[in-house]
Design an enzyme around this catalytic site. Structure first.
Site, PDB file in Angstrom:
ATOM      1  N   GLY A  56       0.802  -1.212   0.000  1.00 41.83           N
ATOM      2  CA  GLY A  56       0.000   0.000   0.000  1.00 41.83           C
ATOM      3  C   GLY A  56       0.840   1.268   0.000  1.00 41.83           C
ATOM      4  O   GLY A  56       2.025   1.229  -0.304  1.00 41.83           O
ATOM      5  N   HIS A 103       2.257   4.551  -5.101  1.00 41.75           N
ATOM      6  CA  HIS A 103       2.824   5.686  -5.842  1.00 41.75           C
ATOM      7  C   HIS A 103       2.973   5.251  -7.301  1.00 41.75           C
ATOM      8  O   HIS A 103       2.527   4.152  -7.687  1.00 41.75           O
ATOM      9  CB  HIS A 103       4.156   6.116  -5.217  1.00 41.75           C
ATOM     10  CG  HIS A 103       5.113   4.989  -4.993  1.00 41.75           C
ATOM     11  ND1 HIS A 103       5.706   4.299  -6.022  1.00 41.75           N
ATOM     12  CD2 HIS A 103       5.555   4.400  -3.843  1.00 41.75           C
ATOM     13  CE1 HIS A 103       6.495   3.367  -5.537  1.00 41.75           C
ATOM     14  NE2 HIS A 103       6.410   3.386  -4.207  1.00 41.75           N
ATOM     15  N   HIS A 131       4.284   1.709  -8.107  1.00 40.77           N
ATOM     16  CA  HIS A 131       3.273   0.651  -8.033  1.00 40.77           C
ATOM     17  C   HIS A 131       2.340   0.723  -9.256  1.00 40.77           C
ATOM     18  O   HIS A 131       1.954  -0.300  -9.820  1.00 40.77           O
ATOM     19  CB  HIS A 131       2.404   0.811  -6.781  1.00 40.77           C
ATOM     20  CG  HIS A 131       3.140   0.688  -5.474  1.00 40.77           C
ATOM     21  ND1 HIS A 131       3.306   1.741  -4.618  1.00 40.77           N
ATOM     22  CD2 HIS A 131       3.728  -0.371  -4.871  1.00 40.77           C
ATOM     23  CE1 HIS A 131       3.964   1.331  -3.537  1.00 40.77           C
ATOM     24  NE2 HIS A 131       4.243   0.063  -3.667  1.00 40.77           N
ATOM     25  N   ASP A 172      13.393  -3.373  -5.764  1.00 36.76           N
ATOM     26  CA  ASP A 172      13.721  -4.342  -4.712  1.00 36.76           C
ATOM     27  C   ASP A 172      14.343  -5.559  -5.394  1.00 36.76           C
ATOM     28  O   ASP A 172      13.727  -6.625  -5.483  1.00 36.76           O
ATOM     29  CB  ASP A 172      12.444  -4.722  -3.946  1.00 36.76           C
ATOM     30  CG  ASP A 172      11.805  -3.508  -3.318  1.00 36.76           C
ATOM     31  OD1 ASP A 172      12.257  -3.077  -2.261  1.00 36.76           O
ATOM     32  OD2 ASP A 172      10.856  -2.949  -3.914  1.00 36.76           O
ATOM     33  N   VAL A 186      10.893   2.947 -11.121  1.00 35.48           N
ATOM     34  CA  VAL A 186      10.390   4.280 -11.480  1.00 35.48           C
ATOM     35  C   VAL A 186      11.015   5.291 -10.526  1.00 35.48           C
ATOM     36  O   VAL A 186      11.007   5.083  -9.302  1.00 35.48           O
ATOM     37  CB  VAL A 186       8.847   4.333 -11.413  1.00 35.48           C
ATOM     38  CG1 VAL A 186       8.338   5.726 -11.757  1.00 35.48           C
ATOM     39  CG2 VAL A 186       8.248   3.299 -12.346  1.00 35.48           C
TER      40      VAL A 186
END
Ligand code: AMP
Length: 267
Positions: free
Chosen positions: A36, A39, A42, A156, A182
């Protein structure tokens, strides 16, 4: 957009979707797992999933088993209303937001997935148990959603590598799709944790990526970052096979104020 709150909601939704036909075969399901505070990073995963699949499922769950630091867990940002707006705007078909931790951990985390090598390095060395928590929750989510493809960010990169390896090791019937990091125009990798940076820290944060890209010598790069006010956890160059080809990548984690930032770059 369907909101799924329980395991049985997930199972029902998944069973119903399986009945739909796409070109005379089963529909394809894209899955985007998140914690959650969404941004644009995601959003890019969601958009890619939407392009490549008939249905897209998003999950929002701040997974307690991957946090070794209780303060980090307590302070993890939450913007659920905004997240749902973003999901809706991007045509997500279902969002799984478990109504309680017990939904995903009916066993109280008695069973776990663990990896004994790479998960103990880099972030794993500094956050004991972190990747056991990540791999376990991702395995549970894969089993519930049964996606055709799942989308993970290169931001990640260690996590992405471990999840790909887990999928191969357990012969899981899905494809892992890697999505590019990004960044803000400053070069700072977008992250939910960036919202916890002060204005001064936010101005300094882009130096992390700039320094790991520009200063070839590892020790010099660490010194420069520490001198600027970062507290470097690790900065390491490692070679891994990516799509069957060896790639050298530089990985970094550093704390700025109260926020731990991670990044990586191919070198
Ligand atoms: P998180 O909510 O931080 O657990 O992230 C959920 C997914 O979004 C993970 O696969 C992340 O790698 C990915 N992600 C987070 N930030 C970015 C970013 N800046 N660019 C691309 N993917 C990202």
């Amino acid at each position: 957009m369907k909101i799924l709150r329980t395991i049985s909601d997930c199972k029902q939704w998944r069973a119903q979707v399986s009945l739909e036909k796409s070109n005379h075969s089963s529909p394809t399901i894209g899955f985007v797992p998140t914690m959650g505070a969404l941004h644009i990073g995601h959003e890019s995963l969601i958009k890619t999933s939407r392009k490549e699949n008939d249905f897209t499922v998003l999950s929002i769950f701040v997974n307690p088993t991957q946090f070794n630091n209780p303060d980090d867990l307590k302070n993890y940002p939450s913007t659920i209303e905004k997240d749902l707006e973003m999901a809706e705007k991007n045509g997500v078909n279902a969002v799984f937001i478990p109504e309680s931790i017990d939904q995903l951990y009916p066993d109280q985390y008695r069973f776990k997935v663990s990896e004994s090598e790479f998960s103990r390095e880099l972030c794993g060395a500094h956050r004991p148990g972190h990747f056991d928590g990540v791999l376990t929750v991702v395995m549970k989510l894969f089993n519930l959603i049964n996606p055709t493809r799942a989308y993970f960010g290169e931001k990640d990169h260690q996590q992405l590598t471990l999840i790909k390896d887990m999928v191969n090791s357990f012969f899981l019937p899905l494809e892992i799709v890697a999505c590019p990091t990004v960044r803000e125009t400053s070069g700072l990798a977008m992250s939910s944790r960036n919202t916890r940076l002060s204005t001064a820290e936010l101005a300094l944060a882009p130096k992390l990526f700039e320094t790991i890209k520009q200063i070839k010598n590892k020790e010099q790069a660490i010194k420069k970052l520490n001198d600027m006010g970062f507290l470097v956890d690790y900065l390491e160059d490692q070679t891994h096979f990516e799509n069957d080809r060896p790639k050298m990548r530089r990985y970094v984690a550093a704390t700025l104020g109260k926020v731990r930032l991670i990044d990586n770059v191919e070198i």
